[in-house]
Write a protein that holds these residues in place. Structure first.
Motif, PDB file in Angstrom:
ATOM      1  N   GLY A 109      33.732  59.179  30.370  1.00 19.39           N
ATOM      2  CA  GLY A 109      33.376  58.718  29.036  1.00 19.39           C
ATOM      3  C   GLY A 109      33.803  57.275  28.869  1.00 19.39           C
ATOM      4  N   HIS A 110      34.544  56.982  27.795  1.00 23.83           N
ATOM      5  CA  HIS A 110      35.060  55.627  27.559  1.00 23.83           C
ATOM      6  C   HIS A 110      36.515  55.490  28.002  1.00 23.83           C
ATOM      7  CE1 HIS A 110      31.551  54.113  25.479  1.00 23.83           C
ATOM      8  NE2 HIS A 110      31.480  55.278  24.857  1.00 23.83           N
ATOM      9  N   ARG A 111      36.962  56.394  28.829  1.00 23.87           N
ATOM     10  CA  ARG A 111      38.334  56.373  29.344  1.00 23.87           C
ATOM     11  C   ARG A 111      38.288  56.464  30.866  1.00 23.87           C
ATOM     12  NH1 ARG A 111      41.170  56.689  24.924  1.00 23.87           N
ATOM     13  NH2 ARG A 111      40.664  58.031  23.171  1.00 23.87           N
ATOM     14  N   HIS A 112      39.454  56.491  31.490  1.00 25.89           N
ATOM     15  CA  HIS A 112      39.521  56.689  32.940  1.00 25.89           C
ATOM     16  C   HIS A 112      40.732  57.542  33.265  1.00 25.89           C
ATOM     17  CE1 HIS A 112      42.290  53.183  32.778  1.00 25.89           C
ATOM     18  NE2 HIS A 112      41.375  52.666  31.980  1.00 25.89           N
ATOM     19  N   GLN A 113      40.656  58.187  34.415  1.00 24.18           N
ATOM     20  CA  GLN A 113      41.711  59.102  34.847  1.00 24.18           C
ATOM     21  C   GLN A 113      41.864  59.013  36.354  1.00 24.18           C
ATOM     22  OE1 GLN A 113      39.888  62.586  33.227  1.00 24.18           O
ATOM     23  NE2 GLN A 113      38.745  63.041  35.081  1.00 24.18           N
ATOM     24  N   ASP A 114      42.902  59.641  36.887  1.00 25.83           N
ATOM     25  CA  ASP A 114      43.154  59.609  38.330  1.00 25.83           C
ATOM     26  C   ASP A 114      41.945  60.145  39.085  1.00 25.83           C
ATOM     27  OD1 ASP A 114      45.636  58.563  37.895  1.00 25.83           O
ATOM     28  OD2 ASP A 114      46.695  60.456  38.114  1.00 25.83           O
ATOM     29  N   THR A 115      41.720  59.574  40.253  1.00 30.36           N
ATOM     30  CA  THR A 115      40.627  60.016  41.106  1.00 30.36           C
ATOM     31  C   THR A 115      41.193  60.635  42.377  1.00 30.36           C
ATOM     32  OG1 THR A 115      38.640  59.348  42.319  1.00 30.36           O
ATOM     33  CG2 THR A 115      40.386  57.718  42.180  1.00 30.36           C
ATOM     34  N   PRO A 116      40.564  61.702  42.861  1.00 28.33           N
ATOM     35  CA  PRO A 116      41.037  62.290  44.114  1.00 28.33           C
ATOM     36  C   PRO A 116      40.595  61.478  45.337  1.00 28.33           C
ATOM     37  CG  PRO A 116      39.161  63.514  43.286  1.00 28.33           C
ATOM     38  CD  PRO A 116      39.509  62.485  42.243  1.00 28.33           C
ATOM     39  N   GLU A 117      39.626  60.587  45.163  1.00 32.15           N
ATOM     40  CA  GLU A 117      39.066  59.829  46.282  1.00 32.15           C
ATOM     41  C   GLU A 117      39.454  58.362  46.191  1.00 32.15           C
ATOM     42  OE1 GLU A 117      34.758  59.118  48.407  1.00 32.15           O
ATOM     43  OE2 GLU A 117      34.828  59.507  46.264  1.00 32.15           O
ATOM     44  N   GLU A 118      40.337  57.931  47.077  1.00 36.51           N
ATOM     45  CA  GLU A 118      40.725  56.530  47.120  1.00 36.51           C
ATOM     46  C   GLU A 118      39.893  55.810  48.171  1.00 36.51           C
ATOM     47  OE1 GLU A 118      44.945  56.149  47.483  1.00 36.51           O
ATOM     48  OE2 GLU A 118      45.275  56.960  45.480  1.00 36.51           O
ATOM     49  N   LEU A 119      39.221  54.738  47.748  1.00 36.94           N
ATOM     50  CA  LEU A 119      38.342  53.976  48.632  1.00 36.94           C
ATOM     51  C   LEU A 119      38.980  52.697  49.149  1.00 36.94           C
ATOM     52  CD1 LEU A 119      34.988  54.193  46.601  1.00 36.94           C
ATOM     53  CD2 LEU A 119      35.763  55.674  48.472  1.00 36.94           C
ATOM     54  N   VAL A 120      39.938  52.155  48.421  1.00 35.79           N
ATOM     55  CA  VAL A 120      40.506  50.841  48.733  1.00 35.79           C
ATOM     56  C   VAL A 120      41.417  50.923  49.945  1.00 35.79           C
ATOM     57  CG1 VAL A 120      41.996  48.992  47.868  1.00 35.79           C
ATOM     58  CG2 VAL A 120      40.284  50.027  46.366  1.00 35.79           C
ATOM     59  N   GLN A 121      41.172  50.002  50.889  1.00 36.70           N
ATOM     60  CA  GLN A 121      42.000  49.908  52.085  1.00 36.70           C
ATOM     61  C   GLN A 121      43.102  48.867  51.924  1.00 36.70           C
ATOM     62  OE1 GLN A 121      38.756  49.034  54.736  1.00 36.70           O
ATOM     63  NE2 GLN A 121      38.600  51.162  55.407  1.00 36.70           N
ATOM     64  N   ASP A 122      42.821  47.822  51.111  1.00 34.89           N
ATOM     65  CA  ASP A 122      43.794  46.759  50.903  1.00 34.89           C
ATOM     66  C   ASP A 122      43.479  46.077  49.576  1.00 34.89           C
ATOM     67  OD1 ASP A 122      45.976  45.164  51.439  1.00 34.89           O
ATOM     68  OD2 ASP A 122      44.951  43.885  52.879  1.00 34.89           O
ATOM     69  N   PHE A 123      44.489  45.484  48.940  1.00 37.30           N
ATOM     70  CA  PHE A 123      44.262  44.784  47.677  1.00 37.30           C
ATOM     71  C   PHE A 123      45.302  43.690  47.490  1.00 37.30           C
ATOM     72  CE2 PHE A 123      47.460  47.837  46.474  1.00 37.30           C
ATOM     73  CZ  PHE A 123      48.237  47.159  45.551  1.00 37.30           C
ATOM     74  N   ALA A 124      45.000  42.748  46.608  1.00 36.32           N
ATOM     75  CA  ALA A 124      45.941  41.696  46.214  1.00 36.32           C
ATOM     76  C   ALA A 124      45.686  41.368  44.757  1.00 36.32           C
ATOM     77  CB  ALA A 124      45.752  40.454  47.076  1.00 36.32           C
ATOM     78  N   ILE A 125      46.769  41.119  44.017  1.00 39.00           N
ATOM     79  CA  ILE A 125      46.677  40.719  42.616  1.00 39.00           C
ATOM     80  C   ILE A 125      47.594  39.522  42.417  1.00 39.00           C
ATOM     81  CG2 ILE A 125      47.084  41.374  40.203  1.00 39.00           C
ATOM     82  CD1 ILE A 125      46.592  44.302  41.099  1.00 39.00           C
ATOM     83  N   VAL A 126      47.057  38.473  41.787  1.00 39.58           N
ATOM     84  CA  VAL A 126      47.826  37.253  41.534  1.00 39.58           C
ATOM     85  C   VAL A 126      47.561  36.803  40.107  1.00 39.58           C
ATOM     86  CG1 VAL A 126      48.145  34.833  42.181  1.00 39.58           C
ATOM     87  CG2 VAL A 126      47.673  36.540  43.949  1.00 39.58           C
ATOM     88  N   GLU A 127      48.626  36.455  39.391  1.00 42.19           N
ATOM     89  CA  GLU A 127      48.500  35.875  38.050  1.00 42.19           C
ATOM     90  C   GLU A 127      49.130  34.491  38.105  1.00 42.19           C
ATOM     91  OE1 GLU A 127      49.697  34.249  34.610  1.00 42.19           O
ATOM     92  OE2 GLU A 127      51.254  35.582  35.349  1.00 42.19           O
ATOM     93  N   SER A 128      48.344  33.476  37.708  1.00 38.52           N
ATOM     94  CA  SER A 128      48.832  32.109  37.743  1.00 38.52           C
ATOM     95  C   SER A 128      47.984  31.237  36.822  1.00 38.52           C
ATOM     96  CB  SER A 128      48.768  31.568  39.183  1.00 38.52           C
ATOM     97  OG  SER A 128      49.185  30.229  39.232  1.00 38.52           O
ATOM     98  N   GLY A 129      48.627  30.374  36.078  1.00 37.74           N
ATOM     99  CA  GLY A 129      47.907  29.408  35.266  1.00 37.74           C
ATOM    100  C   GLY A 129      46.970  30.016  34.242  1.00 37.74           C
ATOM    101  N   GLY A 130      47.341  31.140  33.656  1.00 36.94           N
ATOM    102  CA  GLY A 130      46.518  31.769  32.633  1.00 36.94           C
ATOM    103  C   GLY A 130      45.347  32.567  33.164  1.00 36.94           C
ATOM    104  N   GLN A 131      45.319  32.797  34.480  1.00 33.32           N
ATOM    105  CA  GLN A 131      44.256  33.606  35.079  1.00 33.32           C
ATOM    106  C   GLN A 131      44.871  34.687  35.961  1.00 33.32           C
ATOM    107  OE1 GLN A 131      41.605  30.865  37.144  1.00 33.32           O
ATOM    108  NE2 GLN A 131      40.271  30.925  35.364  1.00 33.32           N
ATOM    109  N   THR A 132      44.189  35.824  36.014  1.00 35.15           N
ATOM    110  CA  THR A 132      44.584  36.906  36.914  1.00 35.15           C
ATOM    111  C   THR A 132      43.431  37.169  37.868  1.00 35.15           C
ATOM    112  OG1 THR A 132      46.012  37.906  35.244  1.00 35.15           O
ATOM    113  CG2 THR A 132      45.330  39.313  37.079  1.00 35.15           C
TER     114      THR A 132
END
Length: 135
Positions: free
Chosen positions: A65-88
């Motif tokens: 619907g308009h929400r989200h919940q845990d998924t049994p299927e993880e697709l991501v092999q790798d990720f990176a998150i960076v916050e700097s200078g007012g941007q993520t």
């Protein structure tokens, strides 16, 4: 490869061999999210995260619907998150076979919020893309 800027966000996509790379950069110091395989949240495979003082929070979820919940299927092999200078920025790598199998295009939704939260509403800070998959 693909890139497009809209609604304060830039979406990047690239696929090489068996890997699909997606990235979003948004004008926020809060959370960012990418959802695939749906034009709305409902049914989308959602990757959401933020950086909070060096602490990285990342989760894969499924839209319901308009929400989200845990998924049994993880697709991501790798990720990176960076916050700097007012941007993520968030980058994810996943196996392309699962995400792109038998498709001419990839439906992607992106959004962001001002808070460091996995549950805060995005308001109008969202958009969707259909990425052509001609390789």
């Amino acid at each position: 490869s693909y890139s497009h800027r809209e609604a304060g966000m830039t979406l990047y996509a690239n696929w090489r061999g068996d890997s699909l790379y997606l990235a979003v950069r948004a004008d926020t110091e809060g959370w960012v999210a990418i959802g695939i395989n749906a034009k709305v949240m409902d049914g989308a495979h959602i990757m959401i995260g933020f950086s909070d003082g060096g602490r990285i929070v990342f989760k894969e979820q499924i839209g319901s619907g308009h929400r989200h919940q845990d998924t049994p299927e993880e697709l991501v092999q790798d990720f990176a998150i960076v916050e700097s200078g007012g941007q993520t920025s968030m980058e994810v790598e996943m196996e392309a076979v699962d995400a792109l199998s038998g498709k001419d295009s990839l439906d992607v939704i992106v959004g962001y919020g001002k808070d460091n939260s996995l549950t805060m509403y995005h308001g109008r800070s969202r958009t969707r893309f259909s990425i052509p998959l001609s390789r």
